[in-house]
Write a protein that holds these residues in place. Structure first.
Motif, PDB file in Angstrom:
ATOM      1  N   GLU A  81       0.799  -1.228   0.000  1.00  0.00           N
ATOM      2  CA  GLU A  81       0.000   0.000   0.000  1.00  0.00           C
ATOM      3  C   GLU A  81       0.835   1.284   0.000  1.00  0.00           C
ATOM      4  O   GLU A  81       0.370   2.312  -0.486  1.00  0.00           O
ATOM      5  N   VAL A  82       2.063   1.221   0.535  1.00  0.00           N
ATOM      6  CA  VAL A  82       2.818   2.458   0.752  1.00  0.00           C
ATOM      7  C   VAL A  82       4.212   2.422   0.131  1.00  0.00           C
ATOM      8  O   VAL A  82       4.607   3.334  -0.610  1.00  0.00           O
ATOM      9  N   LEU A  83       4.986   1.386   0.433  1.00  0.00           N
ATOM     10  CA  LEU A  83       6.413   1.416   0.122  1.00  0.00           C
ATOM     11  C   LEU A  83       6.710   1.225  -1.354  1.00  0.00           C
ATOM     12  O   LEU A  83       7.634   1.853  -1.892  1.00  0.00           O
ATOM     13  N   MET A  84       5.955   0.364  -2.020  1.00  0.00           N
ATOM     14  CA  MET A  84       6.168   0.133  -3.449  1.00  0.00           C
ATOM     15  C   MET A  84       5.278   1.064  -4.271  1.00  0.00           C
ATOM     16  O   MET A  84       4.115   1.285  -3.922  1.00  0.00           O
ATOM     17  N   LYS A  85       5.817   1.589  -5.346  1.00  0.00           N
ATOM     18  CA  LYS A  85       5.034   2.493  -6.191  1.00  0.00           C
ATOM     19  C   LYS A  85       3.928   1.752  -6.917  1.00  0.00           C
ATOM     20  O   LYS A  85       2.868   2.318  -7.197  1.00  0.00           O
ATOM     21  N   GLU A  86       4.169   0.493  -7.225  1.00  0.00           N
ATOM     22  CA  GLU A  86       3.157  -0.347  -7.869  1.00  0.00           C
ATOM     23  C   GLU A  86       3.084  -1.667  -7.117  1.00  0.00           C
ATOM     24  O   GLU A  86       4.085  -2.125  -6.540  1.00  0.00           O
ATOM     25  N   PRO A  87       1.926  -2.320  -7.077  1.00  0.00           N
ATOM     26  CA  PRO A  87       1.822  -3.606  -6.381  1.00  0.00           C
ATOM     27  C   PRO A  87       2.764  -4.636  -6.994  1.00  0.00           C
ATOM     28  O   PRO A  87       3.032  -4.611  -8.198  1.00  0.00           O
ATOM     29  N   PRO A  88       3.280  -5.544  -6.191  1.00  0.00           N
ATOM     30  CA  PRO A  88       4.173  -6.578  -6.719  1.00  0.00           C
ATOM     31  C   PRO A  88       3.397  -7.612  -7.531  1.00  0.00           C
ATOM     32  O   PRO A  88       2.176  -7.740  -7.387  1.00  0.00           O
ATOM     33  N   ASP A  89       4.122  -8.338  -8.355  1.00  0.00           N
ATOM     34  CA  ASP A  89       3.519  -9.438  -9.096  1.00  0.00           C
ATOM     35  C   ASP A  89       3.490 -10.719  -8.270  1.00  0.00           C
ATOM     36  O   ASP A  89       2.744 -11.651  -8.584  1.00  0.00           O
ATOM     37  N   PHE A  90       4.309 -10.748  -7.207  1.00  0.00           N
ATOM     38  CA  PHE A  90       4.455 -11.947  -6.392  1.00  0.00           C
ATOM     39  C   PHE A  90       4.826 -11.532  -4.980  1.00  0.00           C
ATOM     40  O   PHE A  90       5.515 -10.524  -4.787  1.00  0.00           O
ATOM     41  N   VAL A  91       4.364 -12.280  -3.988  1.00  0.00           N
ATOM     42  CA  VAL A  91       4.812 -12.119  -2.605  1.00  0.00           C
ATOM     43  C   VAL A  91       5.400 -13.450  -2.154  1.00  0.00           C
ATOM     44  O   VAL A  91       4.781 -14.502  -2.319  1.00  0.00           O
ATOM     45  N   ILE A  92       6.610 -13.411  -1.601  1.00  0.00           N
ATOM     46  CA  ILE A  92       7.235 -14.624  -1.076  1.00  0.00           C
ATOM     47  C   ILE A  92       7.690 -14.366   0.354  1.00  0.00           C
ATOM     48  O   ILE A  92       8.359 -13.371   0.635  1.00  0.00           O
ATOM     49  N   SER A  93       7.320 -15.258   1.252  1.00  0.00           N
ATOM     50  CA  SER A  93       7.640 -15.146   2.665  1.00  0.00           C
ATOM     51  C   SER A  93       8.596 -16.270   3.060  1.00  0.00           C
ATOM     52  O   SER A  93       8.285 -17.440   2.890  1.00  0.00           O
ATOM     53  N   GLY A  94       9.775 -15.903   3.573  1.00  0.00           N
ATOM     54  CA  GLY A  94      10.763 -16.923   3.936  1.00  0.00           C
ATOM     55  C   GLY A  94      12.177 -16.383   3.722  1.00  0.00           C
ATOM     56  O   GLY A  94      12.349 -15.175   3.602  1.00  0.00           O
ATOM     57  N   ILE A  95      13.143 -17.264   3.618  1.00  0.00           N
ATOM     58  CA  ILE A  95      13.085 -18.687   3.882  1.00  0.00           C
ATOM     59  C   ILE A  95      13.121 -18.871   5.389  1.00  0.00           C
ATOM     60  O   ILE A  95      14.089 -18.473   6.051  1.00  0.00           O
ATOM     61  N   MET A 111       3.691 -17.925   7.295  1.00  0.00           N
ATOM     62  CA  MET A 111       2.450 -18.174   6.550  1.00  0.00           C
ATOM     63  C   MET A 111       1.630 -16.900   6.404  1.00  0.00           C
ATOM     64  O   MET A 111       1.089 -16.610   5.338  1.00  0.00           O
ATOM     65  N   ALA A 112       1.547 -16.124   7.485  1.00  0.00           N
ATOM     66  CA  ALA A 112       0.734 -14.906   7.460  1.00  0.00           C
ATOM     67  C   ALA A 112       1.221 -13.919   6.412  1.00  0.00           C
ATOM     68  O   ALA A 112       0.418 -13.222   5.786  1.00  0.00           O
ATOM     69  N   GLY A 113       2.539 -13.853   6.213  1.00  0.00           N
ATOM     70  CA  GLY A 113       3.058 -12.974   5.170  1.00  0.00           C
ATOM     71  C   GLY A 113       2.524 -13.344   3.801  1.00  0.00           C
ATOM     72  O   GLY A 113       2.155 -12.470   3.002  1.00  0.00           O
ATOM     73  N   ALA A 114       2.456 -14.652   3.530  1.00  0.00           N
ATOM     74  CA  ALA A 114       1.912 -15.108   2.245  1.00  0.00           C
ATOM     75  C   ALA A 114       0.408 -14.873   2.175  1.00  0.00           C
ATOM     76  O   ALA A 114      -0.124 -14.459   1.137  1.00  0.00           O
ATOM     77  N   VAL A 115      -0.290 -15.126   3.270  1.00  0.00           N
ATOM     78  CA  VAL A 115      -1.745 -14.936   3.274  1.00  0.00           C
ATOM     79  C   VAL A 115      -2.095 -13.473   3.040  1.00  0.00           C
ATOM     80  O   VAL A 115      -3.060 -13.157   2.329  1.00  0.00           O
ATOM     81  N   GLU A 116      -1.322 -12.553   3.619  1.00  0.00           N
ATOM     82  CA  GLU A 116      -1.599 -11.124   3.415  1.00  0.00           C
ATOM     83  C   GLU A 116      -1.484 -10.768   1.943  1.00  0.00           C
ATOM     84  O   GLU A 116      -2.292  -9.995   1.413  1.00  0.00           O
ATOM     85  N   GLY A 117      -0.472 -11.318   1.266  1.00  0.00           N
ATOM     86  CA  GLY A 117      -0.391 -11.101  -0.173  1.00  0.00           C
ATOM     87  C   GLY A 117      -1.605 -11.650  -0.894  1.00  0.00           C
ATOM     88  O   GLY A 117      -2.150 -11.029  -1.822  1.00  0.00           O
TER      89      GLY A 117
END
Length: 269
Positions: A81-95, A111-117
């Protein structure tokens, strides 16, 4: 392609560095991570404390990197919503350090990081490693195993409403037995409370991870397959509404009629 990366081990964890280094072969990488470890914090977000996103130059080649004084869900939400100028094409949480199996999907910050995406309609993946001490991990071996898996994930379209939970064995690519697509084994209770006495004779309780002592898994259990040398991938669907269940529950209340005028009004004051 733009990929937003987060974790729950904190921005200085070696696992996030390994993930960024692999991802840079495929995409522009943006990093938004907690400024400290936030393991097992599930999908909480920060409401009563202002969030700060501190820019850092930790990962050469990354298009942006921020340490956030919040949870993994905060990091992804703020990143999109704020940091990136455009939404990402992918969200990856890990490793993540340590696997996320079975019921862990309800507790894990990874898991929550991926679910938020997923809540933003963005293809999302959670990645965890079946190892528990950063001091003993050769992340070059981990990167070589994950590279071809990531290549496949980025080349294909994850079904709508689904995120993928990937667990990597701590094995070289040559020894790894392969990849299995499996449901999370929800019958297994990995954590149990251990009671201890304090100096005053009162009992307090500590959650103990029983993973290393568990056995007698079913043959298709994600716990067993990971332990025996397979990469496990679980497509997880988070449905927020079930039409058929709606109709079933409507029948429960069909006999109630609050609009009736034949009965006297009840004063609850």
């Amino acid at each position: 392609m733009k990929v937003l990366v987060t974790n729950d081990d904190g921005i200085f964890a070696p696992g996030i560095q390994a993930l960024v280094e692999v991802l840079q072969h495929f995409a522009d990488v943006y990093v938004s991570c907690p400024d400290q470890e936030r393991s097992a914090i599930s999908h909480s977000i920060t409401l009563r404390v202002p969030l700060k996103a501190k820019p850092l130059a930790l990962f050469p080649g990354a298009k942006g990197c921020w340490a956030v004084n919040g949870t993994p869900a905060d990091c992804v939400k703020l990143g999109i919503e704020v940091l990136m100028k455009e939404p990402p094409d992918f969200v990856i949480s890990g490793i993540n350090l340590g696997p996320n199996l079975g019921r862990d999907l309800y507790y894990s910050g990874t898991m929550a990081g991926a679910v938020e995406g997923l809540l933003y309609g963005i293809p999302s993946v959670a990645v965890s490693l079946n190892a528990f001490s950063d001091m003993d991990i050769n992340y070059e071996k981990v990167k070589k195993l994950f590279y071809p898996i990531l290549e496949v994930l980025l080349q294909n379209k994850i079904p709508k409403g689904v995120f993928l939970n990937v667990n990597l064995p701590y094995l070289s690519k040559e020894i790894c037995k392969g990849i299995r697509i499996v449901p999370p084994d929800m019958k297994v209770s990995r954590y149990s409370y251990v009671g201890l006495n304090d100096p005053h004779g009162l009992v307090y309780y500590w959650l103990k991870d029983q993973l290393h002592h568990m056995k007698d898994f079913e043959n298709d259990s994600d716990f067993l397959l990971l332990r025996t040398g397979f990469v496990t991938i679980s497509p997880i669907e988070f449905r927020t509404f079930h039409k058929r269940k709606q109709e079933q529950i409507e029948r429960w209340f069909a006999h109630l009629n609050f609009a009736s005028t034949d009965e006297e009004e009840i004063d609850y004051a």
